[in-house]
Design an enzyme around this catalytic site. Sequence first.
Site, short mmCIF file in Angstrom:
data_model
loop_
_atom_site.label_atom_id
_atom_site.label_comp_id
_atom_site.label_asym_id
_atom_site.label_seq_id
_atom_site.Cartn_x
_atom_site.Cartn_y
_atom_site.Cartn_z
N CYS A 166 0.43 -1.92 0.35
CA CYS A 166 -0.04 0.22 0.08
C CYS A 166 0.62 0.87 0.10
CB CYS A 166 -1.67 -0.36 1.21
SG CYS A 166 -2.12 -1.50 1.78
N HIS A 305 -3.69 7.44 6.80
CA HIS A 305 -3.11 6.18 5.96
C HIS A 305 -4.75 5.70 5.94
CE1 HIS A 305 -1.92 2.51 3.60
NE2 HIS A 305 -2.67 2.34 4.55
N GLU A 316 -2.03 4.17 13.86
CA GLU A 316 -1.70 5.40 13.20
C GLU A 316 -2.45 6.74 14.48
OE1 GLU A 316 -2.78 8.00 8.86
OE2 GLU A 316 -2.89 6.37 9.37
N LYS A 337 -9.62 7.92 1.65
CA LYS A 337 -10.25 6.88 1.53
C LYS A 337 -11.37 6.46 1.73
CE LYS A 337 -5.91 3.92 1.72
NZ LYS A 337 -5.34 4.75 2.27
N HIS A 342 -9.48 2.35 -1.62
CA HIS A 342 -7.91 2.15 -1.03
C HIS A 342 -8.05 1.60 -2.50
CE1 HIS A 342 -4.30 0.75 0.45
NE2 HIS A 342 -4.94 0.23 1.62
N PHE A 403 1.47 -3.54 4.27
CA PHE A 403 1.56 -4.68 5.00
C PHE A 403 2.77 -5.34 4.65
CE2 PHE A 403 -2.91 -7.37 4.27
CZ PHE A 403 -3.49 -6.50 5.16
#
Length: 417
Positions: A166, A305, A316, A337, A342, A403
């Site tokens: 990502c 994010h 986060e 998002k 995403h 990830f």
Amino acid sequence: MSQRRVAITGLGLVSPYGGDLADFFTRLTAGESAIGYLLTDDQPRPLSMPFVSCPGFDPDTALGKPLASMMDRFAQLGMAAAFAAWDDCGLPRKADGESRDSWGCAWGTALGGTLAYEKGYRELWQKGKERVSPLAVVLGMNNAANAHISIQLGLGGVSMSHTVACASSAVAIGEAFRRVRSGEATVMLTGGSDVPQAYGVARAWEALRVMAPGDADSSPFACRPFAADRRGLVLGEGGAALVLEDWDHAVARGARIHGEIVGYGTSCDHSHLVKPEAAGQVRALNATLADAGLSADDIDYVNAHGTATAEGDPVEVAALKQVFGERAERLPVSATKSMHGHLLGAAGAIEAIATVLALREQAIPPTAHLDGRLDAACTGVDHVLSGRRGQKLRAALSNSFAFGGSNAVLAFRAVAS
């Protein structure tokens, strides 16, 4: 060696809303969702999920049929976004006297040409064919987008692709920024594109149990970052591109400058493949501020994010609170998002564009669908619940946490009017 300033002179995307940049930011600031519902005719188990698509995108119209036929959809979206950014920056597509031997392309994609490979599998295993298209390799390779971009725009410098889940396009933008800042390149075309609706890819994400459920009626509201009732992320396809240019070169040719990219920081959690860690994100945030020569007090907005996963959102927020301290409660934060979904390897690029436009327009897009639903574990920052215009925004950050524990943060500064 002194570092050069880096101007952002071109922005381009294939918008999930179907319009141009102005339309994209207007709808984003209004809190309008581009999330729809995907229902395929795959038998015996069709795909059915909330999804962000670009239904108005016709590659033959955007690129011409001969060029489009040489590309998988992820490269088509990337090429169209790159053309839009290049046209926006005011440079001709073909070199006109000035050498482009040091100009380059850095592109991000998490998946590359998975649709091309899936088509091959279907033809071989389902249809019983003996061979696949002779273009299968060049359609499917992860560096197809940056290769085509470099060819079409005559960019003779570095042509590279970054696959960092990502964070792919955020890393691509950061690496492009470093090359221009160091003087290695005068101009870099950068960004990312991805198309995650390959059947096997979508099913793999479902198996992780991080996908938000929804039907045709509820899908637009399926992605709810930081909300107590969030259920997960919504995948989407798209392409987004930026032109980064040596500041003096941009000024000399009279280019319009959307904003300035001033910092880039990375880190690795080095602890877990899919479980984020605040300490790693803190390192990336602090590295970006140091790289930009900014303090926490200089930042007026963070594009989070914010994937709407149970594990990711509180981590986060915790990282932001550690970096910004007492000021975190007054720090505007939003996760776009919630509206554009995403885009995996393209996420960092579309969110970088949203952040640059926020600074340019002095307006902040919201985290949609959050009013009255905030998770207690996500408190401590100034969540933007509805679009804010007439703001005083000096600098902003865009977070990408992937990830694998790979973290990338970009810092941008508004151009004085």
